[in-house]
Every structure is written in structure tokens, then in C-alpha cells.
Design an enzyme around this catalytic site. Sequence first.
Site, PDB file in Angstrom:
ATOM      1  CD  GLU A  65      -2.677   1.347   2.489  1.00 26.19           C
ATOM      2  OE1 GLU A  65      -3.290   2.402   2.719  1.00 26.19           O
ATOM      3  OE2 GLU A  65      -2.734   0.353   3.222  1.00 26.19           O
ATOM      4  CE  LYS A  78      -4.327 -17.643  13.947  1.00 24.11           C
ATOM      5  NZ  LYS A  78      -3.874 -18.884  13.316  1.00 24.11           N
ATOM      6  CG  ASP A 116      -1.006 -16.455  12.563  1.00 27.10           C
ATOM      7  OD1 ASP A 116      -1.457 -16.090  11.455  1.00 27.10           O
ATOM      8  OD2 ASP A 116      -1.431 -17.462  13.157  1.00 27.10           O
ATOM      9  CG  HIS A 130      -4.130   7.403  -0.464  1.00 27.17           C
ATOM     10  ND1 HIS A 130      -4.021   6.040  -0.377  1.00 27.17           N
ATOM     11  CD2 HIS A 130      -4.059   7.866   0.814  1.00 27.17           C
ATOM     12  CE1 HIS A 130      -3.908   5.677   0.894  1.00 27.17           C
ATOM     13  NE2 HIS A 130      -3.929   6.769   1.639  1.00 27.17           N
TER      14      HIS A 130
END
Length: 603
Positions: free
Chosen positions: A282, A414, A490, A588
Site C-alpha cells: 500500500e 483470530k 501470524d 494517495h
Amino acid sequence: MDLKQRSIKPHLHRIPSSAAFPPSNIKAKAAKVVMVDEDSPKASDALPLPLYITNGVFFTLFFSVVYYLLTRWREKIRNSTPLHVVTLSEIAAIVAFVASFIYLLGFFGISFVQSLIIPRSSHDDVWAADDDLDLDNIILKEDTRSVPCAAAPIVDCPSLPSPKPQPHKANVDDVLPLPNNTTSSEEEDEEIIKSVVAGTTPSYALESKLGDCYRAAAIRREALQRMTAKSVEGLPLDGFDYQSILGQCCEMPIGYVQIPVGIAGPLLLDGREYSVPMATTEGCLVASTNRGCKAIYASGGASSVLLKDGMTRAPVVRFGTAKRAADLKFFLEDPLHFDTLSLVFNRSSRFGRLQSINCAIAGKNLYMRFCCSTGDAMGMNMVSKGVQNVLDFLQNDFPDMDVIGISGNFCSDKKPAAVNWIEGRGKSVVCEAIIKEEVVRKVLKTDVGSLVELNMLKNLTGSAMAGALGGFNAHAGNIVSAVFLATGQDPAQNVESSHCITMMEAVNDGKDLHVSVTMPSIEVGTVGGGTQLASQSACLNLLGVKGACKDSPGSNARLLATIVAGSVLAGELSLMSAIAAGQLVKSHMKYNRSNKDVSKPAS
């Protein structure tokens, strides 16, 4: 030890080998192989009595004289008799003690007597038999006859080559035929590819069958392209150590994905500077975080506090009635039982230490949330092993307990969950900084009042309107994900690790800005999993938290958690400033857009 009970291979006395042997000499040669096992003297043959009787005598003698000497010693002390004055019987007892002691010290006397009776050369002849070749191998090796045997044609028998070490293979039923050399030919690889495409050879078993992880990945990759009729040309294959991920990081690899790593910083946190690696695709993310680090540095740095450190696992069990489930709940939460449960739990690891057990009931089902320290590991496997130990232990007192699952989602792993937001999971960290008015104006291009108002309406009110759960921030997940990917964490645990509430308020008569991030569930480790890979290990080394801390176990993982929180603080500060100044879209469009044609695969 009784040598008669030991199985010894016969000692083979070989005659000198000749160039050739006629058929009549084969039997003569074999007859010269002398078996010495039957006639070799045994150590027990030197004893006048059977071995078991001899052992019994010396055992009895040893303990008898010890008892006698101790008794005499006690009498002398009571009567004030000098200990060095001994009688004839005491001298005999001392001699018997020494003799029996030598016998026992020599492993019941066998080795000692054997060294006196049997010459050393005889010992070598007997025990060297273990290192000799078998009779068949000797005959095969020396039988280099050039004369035919019976009606057979003349055949020269070359000497047998020494076996070459083979690559390690897992215990798989069907093993692919491989050449002796490590580099397979294109024809052999082609045959294996065809067998994978046909379904004869399972793709997942290539590593264990071939013993070469790179070759397995290449064959799997080509088979996949043929079966799907799709190209993976842009996916790199070379330049990666596939052996390093075998059995721990990824199954059935066909390549690896390249993610660029940028550096934000220096981040001045708790008086130390850190260059923060961020793996992301990004645009603007690294640049924005870097600007936040600059603002924090110019204002004197940020500070952090670790509030809690404990990984959780919550199994679910079922009983016949809700009352029985409540009985176990009261048992687990009783402080009198905690020490016993801790001992059972802590057997699973040197670093896993039980901290607490919180229970919740749903009907006749009980959810038990275990929390423990895990050293420098993230610790999911560690806490799971400890929980399994406790469940096995509880089965004795609660035989009607039915374990439904080692994880009942009350952990919660998670997934966004209020229990993690409230109770915390992993590392709970708060990080703060006071940004000077001048820095807000010159570096962040905005003002304190605008930032405070935007934070209240966006991060607090807006998130509440959306029903956010732990998402009272601008983009904490962006920074957490980038640091996680760079350091081998993770990625899926970004879900709860990104729980964050960002607070901003004006201080020092409204001139300066106090900004803080509170993150209750940062789940990180510096050992295990992806942290062992070369690239991720290098990023951890850059931060000074590679591997386990030997002096203070858990310190590296805790430091990494504070660095994550400090990076989030920098990212929040910069993005909120860009929004307040109306620069978000412009930035951006400049940094997160590309005119490059990406439809073509990379070369």
C-alpha cells in the site's frame, strides 16, 4: 553380567584372499572360517563357584562387615576408645570390606577377574567379532574366481561397492524410483510430473518421496500449470530455501510472493531509537508512518507501558447437567486448587506459567479460559499443551466431563471478540506522546484543535455509530499487518492485535497535543513460526529482538509489542493529520497510484 547370556557373533578367521578359487577350494575356504564362540574362555569360568552363588557371597560379606565395623565404631565412640586401635577381627573385617568392595565396583567382579585371568588379546579377539563382516560377505568379497563353476560360463565378480548415503526420506508407503545422484535428469522429472498429473503420485508427498524440497516445488509447480492450463510465470521459484519451511510454515509450495519492505523511523520510544520494518504493497503507508515517527522524535519521543502479558486458550466441555458444569466452574475458580492446577499446567513447558482461569457457562456447557505466560514465543501451542494436561488431570475427578474441543472460541483467536478487548490477550500495551504545537503545525501541517475534534467525531463517535468492536482508531490494522508480515508473525492475528482506541486531547493550555493508543491484545513472538525464516529473522535483528532473550525470557517479545504500539501511534498521528488538513486524497493519488501496465507478468 553373565557372559554366557550375551549373544556374540562368531569371530571369523579369514584366510588370505587369492586371485581365483576353483570350485573345490570353495568348501575348503569356508571350512577355514573358525568359530571361536564355543571355546573362548568366559570370565565366569575363572570363578570356583557358579556366578549367582559368588555374587550372593560377596553381597552378604559386604553388608555384614559394614554392619560389624559401624557397630564397633559406635562402641569405641561410647567408650572413648581411639579409633585407630584395631583388633585382629577388625583388621579381617576391613580386608573383607575392601575385597567385597572391589568385587562390586568391578560390576560384580567380572571385569576385574577377567582382566587377571584372560589376556587382553583374548578379549580383543572375542569382542572384535562385532566389527567383522558376516561369512557371506567375506566369501562374496574374496570369491573372485575366473574359472567356471560346474557348467556356468566364466564370470568375473567385481568387488561390492561401499553403500552411498541416501537422502533422508519420510515413512511413506510408495517411494519414487530415484537415481543415485542428487540431480535428476529432465526425463526422470518428466515422468514424475506425469504421475502427479495422472493422480498416481500425491502432490503433497513429493518432498518426502524425493528428499529434495526445491525439486519437489518445481515439479509440483509444473504439474499445476498443466492441470489448470494457467501460467504462474510471474511467481518466483528460485532464491528461496524451501527446506526451511518444510513441516512448519507452508505445505505444497510452488514459489513465494514478494512483498517489499520499507523502513519507518527512527522511532524514538522509551529513550531508544528503532528503525521499523514494514512489509506492504500500500503506497503512502510507510511514508505516512515515517512522518509520524518524525513528529514524535521532534517532540522528545514516546513512552510505553506493558499492562499485561498472557496468552489464552479456552476449551469447551459438556456435562449431563448444568449443576455438574457449575461444580467444575467453582472447582477451577477456587484459590485453594490453583497451585495444584498450576503444577499440572506448567509441566508442558519451561516458560509456560499458568496465570489465571476464568470460566463461563452456557447451559450444561462450560468454557474455561486459561491464561499463561509464554516467554518469547507467541505461545498458542504452549498454552494448548498446558490446557491438555489440565483436562487429563480433571478427568480423574470429573469422569462425566465430555471434552468437546480444545478451543471453544472463548479464547478468542483470530476473531474480533469483546473478551479480548476487555480482558486482553497476548501483550496489553499503552503508548503515548506529547506533540508540540510547532511540530503539529510544521511537520503534520495542521493544528491541535482540528486533530482533537476529528478524533472525537471519527475514531470515537463514528466507530460507536458503526458498532465497532475494538476499532476506535483510524488505521491501526495497517501498521500492525505491515510489521507482522515483516517480522514473521501470524498475519491472521492482526484481527485482535489491531484492537486499539486512539485518544487525543489538548494539553499545556491547548498548545500541545497529547496522543495515545491503547492496545489490549497484541499477539507477537520472536521465536517459532515465521520468525525463523531468513528475511523475517533479519527484520527482527534490525529491531534488536531476534530470537529468545536468555537473560530475561519474554523480554524480546514484550519489546516487540511496544514497538508495534509505538508504530501504530506514529501511523495514527500522521493519518489523522492528513485527514484534518485535507491531504488524504491528494497523497494517495500521488503515492498509491501507478500507470504501469501490470497485466503482463514480471520477467
